[in-house]
Design a protein around this motif. Structure first.
Motif, PDB file in Angstrom:
ATOM      1  N   GLN A  98      79.755   7.355  23.954  1.00  0.00           N
ATOM      2  CA  GLN A  98      78.697   7.215  22.955  1.00  0.00           C
ATOM      3  C   GLN A  98      77.610   8.272  23.133  1.00  0.00           C
ATOM      4  OE1 GLN A  98      77.926   3.030  23.876  1.00  0.00           O
ATOM      5  NE2 GLN A  98      78.396   2.483  21.745  1.00  0.00           N
ATOM      6  N   VAL A  99      77.164   8.464  24.363  1.00  0.00           N
ATOM      7  CA  VAL A  99      76.122   9.459  24.619  1.00  0.00           C
ATOM      8  C   VAL A  99      76.638  10.863  24.311  1.00  0.00           C
ATOM      9  CG1 VAL A  99      74.643  10.492  26.393  1.00  0.00           C
ATOM     10  CG2 VAL A  99      74.944   8.000  26.297  1.00  0.00           C
ATOM     11  N   THR A 100      77.907  11.122  24.646  1.00  0.00           N
ATOM     12  CA  THR A 100      78.494  12.432  24.347  1.00  0.00           C
ATOM     13  C   THR A 100      78.506  12.690  22.848  1.00  0.00           C
ATOM     14  OG1 THR A 100      79.885  12.384  26.337  1.00  0.00           O
ATOM     15  CG2 THR A 100      80.576  13.847  24.551  1.00  0.00           C
ATOM     16  N   LEU A 101      78.857  11.673  22.057  1.00  0.00           N
ATOM     17  CA  LEU A 101      78.872  11.841  20.598  1.00  0.00           C
ATOM     18  C   LEU A 101      77.463  12.090  20.068  1.00  0.00           C
ATOM     19  CD1 LEU A 101      80.141  11.795  17.803  1.00  0.00           C
ATOM     20  CD2 LEU A 101      80.044   9.294  17.855  1.00  0.00           C
ATOM     21  N   GLY A 123      64.038   9.630  20.696  1.00  0.00           N
ATOM     22  CA  GLY A 123      64.703   8.700  21.602  1.00  0.00           C
ATOM     23  C   GLY A 123      66.193   8.934  21.630  1.00  0.00           C
ATOM     24  N   LEU A 124      66.783   8.731  22.802  1.00  0.00           N
ATOM     25  CA  LEU A 124      68.231   8.843  22.968  1.00  0.00           C
ATOM     26  C   LEU A 124      68.668   7.597  23.724  1.00  0.00           C
ATOM     27  CD1 LEU A 124      70.653  10.813  22.502  1.00  0.00           C
ATOM     28  CD2 LEU A 124      70.277  11.607  24.839  1.00  0.00           C
ATOM     29  N   ALA A 125      69.267   6.646  23.002  1.00  0.00           N
ATOM     30  CA  ALA A 125      69.611   5.357  23.604  1.00  0.00           C
ATOM     31  C   ALA A 125      70.721   5.519  24.627  1.00  0.00           C
ATOM     32  CB  ALA A 125      70.035   4.378  22.515  1.00  0.00           C
ATOM     33  N   SER A 126      70.694   4.644  25.626  1.00  0.00           N
ATOM     34  CA  SER A 126      71.781   4.627  26.594  1.00  0.00           C
ATOM     35  C   SER A 126      73.033   4.058  25.938  1.00  0.00           C
ATOM     36  CB  SER A 126      71.393   3.792  27.812  1.00  0.00           C
ATOM     37  OG  SER A 126      71.108   2.458  27.420  1.00  0.00           O
ATOM     38  N   GLY A 127      74.166   4.295  26.553  1.00  0.00           N
ATOM     39  CA  GLY A 127      75.440   3.822  26.022  1.00  0.00           C
ATOM     40  C   GLY A 127      76.553   4.257  26.937  1.00  0.00           C
ATOM     41  N   GLU A 167      57.998  15.447   5.051  1.00  0.00           N
ATOM     42  CA  GLU A 167      58.548  14.096   4.974  1.00  0.00           C
ATOM     43  C   GLU A 167      59.272  13.778   6.268  1.00  0.00           C
ATOM     44  OE1 GLU A 167      62.557  12.814   3.178  1.00  0.00           O
ATOM     45  OE2 GLU A 167      61.129  12.696   1.508  1.00  0.00           O
ATOM     46  N   GLY A 168      58.843  12.704   6.948  1.00  0.00           N
ATOM     47  CA  GLY A 168      59.504  12.262   8.171  1.00  0.00           C
ATOM     48  C   GLY A 168      60.320  11.016   7.926  1.00  0.00           C
ATOM     49  N   ARG A 169      61.537  11.005   8.411  1.00  0.00           N
ATOM     50  CA  ARG A 169      62.420   9.848   8.245  1.00  0.00           C
ATOM     51  C   ARG A 169      63.046   9.520   9.598  1.00  0.00           C
ATOM     52  NH1 ARG A 169      65.603   7.602   4.081  1.00  0.00           N
ATOM     53  NH2 ARG A 169      64.845   9.194   2.629  1.00  0.00           N
ATOM     54  N   CYS A 170      62.976   8.253   9.997  1.00  0.00           N
ATOM     55  CA  CYS A 170      63.587   7.830  11.252  1.00  0.00           C
ATOM     56  C   CYS A 170      65.090   7.638  11.063  1.00  0.00           C
ATOM     57  CB  CYS A 170      62.951   6.540  11.753  1.00  0.00           C
ATOM     58  SG  CYS A 170      61.233   6.720  12.273  1.00  0.00           S
ATOM     59  N   VAL A 171      65.853   8.208  11.993  1.00  0.00           N
ATOM     60  CA  VAL A 171      67.310   8.130  11.947  1.00  0.00           C
ATOM     61  C   VAL A 171      67.812   7.763  13.339  1.00  0.00           C
ATOM     62  CG1 VAL A 171      69.465   9.375  11.519  1.00  0.00           C
ATOM     63  CG2 VAL A 171      67.432   9.892  10.148  1.00  0.00           C
ATOM     64  N   ASN A 172      68.701   6.797  13.403  1.00  0.00           N
ATOM     65  CA  ASN A 172      69.319   6.430  14.678  1.00  0.00           C
ATOM     66  C   ASN A 172      70.545   7.312  14.898  1.00  0.00           C
ATOM     67  OD1 ASN A 172      70.499   5.190  16.930  1.00  0.00           O
ATOM     68  ND2 ASN A 172      69.941   3.136  16.228  1.00  0.00           N
ATOM     69  N   LEU A 173      70.579   8.023  16.018  1.00  0.00           N
ATOM     70  CA  LEU A 173      71.734   8.877  16.298  1.00  0.00           C
ATOM     71  C   LEU A 173      73.035   8.080  16.317  1.00  0.00           C
ATOM     72  CD1 LEU A 173      70.464  11.371  19.016  1.00  0.00           C
ATOM     73  CD2 LEU A 173      71.634  11.986  16.887  1.00  0.00           C
ATOM     74  N   ALA A 174      72.952   6.800  16.677  1.00  0.00           N
ATOM     75  CA  ALA A 174      74.160   5.979  16.697  1.00  0.00           C
ATOM     76  C   ALA A 174      74.738   5.775  15.302  1.00  0.00           C
ATOM     77  CB  ALA A 174      73.860   4.621  17.338  1.00  0.00           C
ATOM     78  N   ALA A 207      68.631  21.284  26.208  1.00  0.00           N
ATOM     79  CA  ALA A 207      67.455  20.995  27.021  1.00  0.00           C
ATOM     80  C   ALA A 207      67.419  19.524  27.431  1.00  0.00           C
ATOM     81  CB  ALA A 207      66.193  21.366  26.255  1.00  0.00           C
ATOM     82  N   ILE A 208      67.782  18.628  26.523  1.00  0.00           N
ATOM     83  CA  ILE A 208      67.779  17.203  26.850  1.00  0.00           C
ATOM     84  C   ILE A 208      68.793  16.912  27.945  1.00  0.00           C
ATOM     85  CG2 ILE A 208      68.350  14.910  25.951  1.00  0.00           C
ATOM     86  CD1 ILE A 208      67.090  15.791  23.304  1.00  0.00           C
ATOM     87  N   GLU A 209      69.968  17.520  27.864  1.00  0.00           N
ATOM     88  CA  GLU A 209      70.982  17.316  28.897  1.00  0.00           C
ATOM     89  C   GLU A 209      70.463  17.714  30.266  1.00  0.00           C
ATOM     90  OE1 GLU A 209      74.975  17.981  26.123  1.00  0.00           O
ATOM     91  OE2 GLU A 209      74.090  19.653  27.228  1.00  0.00           O
TER      92      GLU A 209
END
Length: 328
Positions: A81-84, A73-77, A36-43, A105-107
């Motif tokens: 915000q990005v640190t959180l 995806g990792l939105a700008s901010g 099961e895949g569910r989209c979640v916004n990190l924000a 790895a993303i960092e």
């Protein structure tokens, strides 16, 4: 609090700030594998130590946690915000939830300066690079390179899709282009030595995008354009490319240098004559899009990503005990 046997399909959170073609392909690939895949916004995620034993709130998962996470995806901010958002990914890893690619790895990959440093440290061919907050230092670099007849590319330290790229310094037949004001670049100069095109005069140039999944190069394309910027988002044309062994091996080394589960590796050709596949790595993308690449390859990219997650990161997910769940 007690452990309970795992029930139902594996639940995979797809972290993204926008839904679309990529998330639809990932959800389809997960469904085909009974997940099961569910989209979640990190924000929308948060830390709340009163909510559950683990202290995280992941929308759609109640007081529990997903079995795994794919970062799409990792939105700008703001810096905070990005640190959180990265902190949420770090916390999930600390809780034993596989994160693909994880925050460390993303960092490394979103910071072009760190990418260049790690590629250099690993002995991977990559253009000479200078990163500094000092305007005088950056100007001296531009002047020194221009005096040697070399151009530079100024890039945003954090950026993608070819946005904000400027060619400065020496230019064939033209007066050198000076360093612009750095306010638009957040007062950081990321300068990379320009690698001239190997194309014949009047012919379009290209670079390569190679996709690496789980330590294996799986697909490649040439990004072709008349200009020197070859990003698809800037109008480049996608063409299928054969994965030459040297190109594949170099791309795998680049992904490994940054610790990435999957990566889009961008390379410029420097070979000629009997060795046309020699290349330099210019960037490594840890949240790589693959719409363009999918259009020129028969490989099911979303399926490969999900298979690697399930086979390598979750080798015993269905038989292992579920994580602790809070008892109301």
């Amino acid at each position: 609090m007690t452990a309970a046997p795992s029930r139902g399909p594996l639940r995979v959170a797809i972290m993204t700030d926008e839904t679309g073609w990529h998330t639809a392909r990932l959800k389809q690939a997960l469904r085909e594998r009974a997940c099961e895949g569910r989209c979640v916004n990190l924000a929308d995620c948060r830390i709340d130590t009163t909510w559950a034993w683990h202290g995280l709130v992941i929308p759609g998962y109640g007081r529990g946690l997903p079995d795994a996470v794919i970062v799409r995806g990792l939105a700008s901010g703001s810096f905070e915000q990005v640190t959180l958002r990265l902190g949420i990914l770090h916390a999930l890893r600390e809780l034993g939830v596989p994160v693909y690619n994880d925050a460390r790895a993303i960092e490394r990959s979103v910071d072009k300066g760190m990418t260049s440093f790690l590629l250099h440290l690993a002995g991977i061919p990559t253009p000479a690079t200078w990163v500094s907050e000092s305007v005088p230092q950056a100007q001296r670099t531009v002047m020194r390179e221009s005096a040697a007849g070399r151009a530079l590319v100024l890039k945003p330290l954090f950026g993608s899709q070819g946005k904000g790229l400027r060619r400065i310094g020496a230019a064939a037949g033209d007066a050198p282009v000076p360093l612009p004001a750095l306010a638009a670049y957040r007062h950081v100069a990321y300068l990379q030595r320009f690698v001239p095109s190997r194309a014949a005069p009047g012919q379009p140039g290209f670079d390569w995008r190679v996709l690496v999944v789980g330590g294996r190069a799986v697909a490649a394309m040439r990004r072709v354009s008349q200009g020197w910027i070859h990003n698809v988002a800037q109008g480049a044309r996608c063409e299928h490319a054969e994965l030459a062994p040297a190109l594949a091996a170099l791309s795998v080394r680049a992904a490994e240098a940054l610790g990435l589960d999957y990566a889009g590796v961008d390379l410029v050709p420097i070979g000629e004559g009997e060795n046309p596949d020699r290349a330099m790595v210019i960037e490594v993308n840890g949240v790589a899009a693959w719409h363009g690449l999918q259009s020129v390859t028969r490989v099911d990219i979303a399926g490969l990503l999900v298979d690697d997650l399930l086979a390598r990161k979750l080798p015993a997910a269905r038989s292992a005990p579920a994580r602790r769940a809070a008892v109301a």
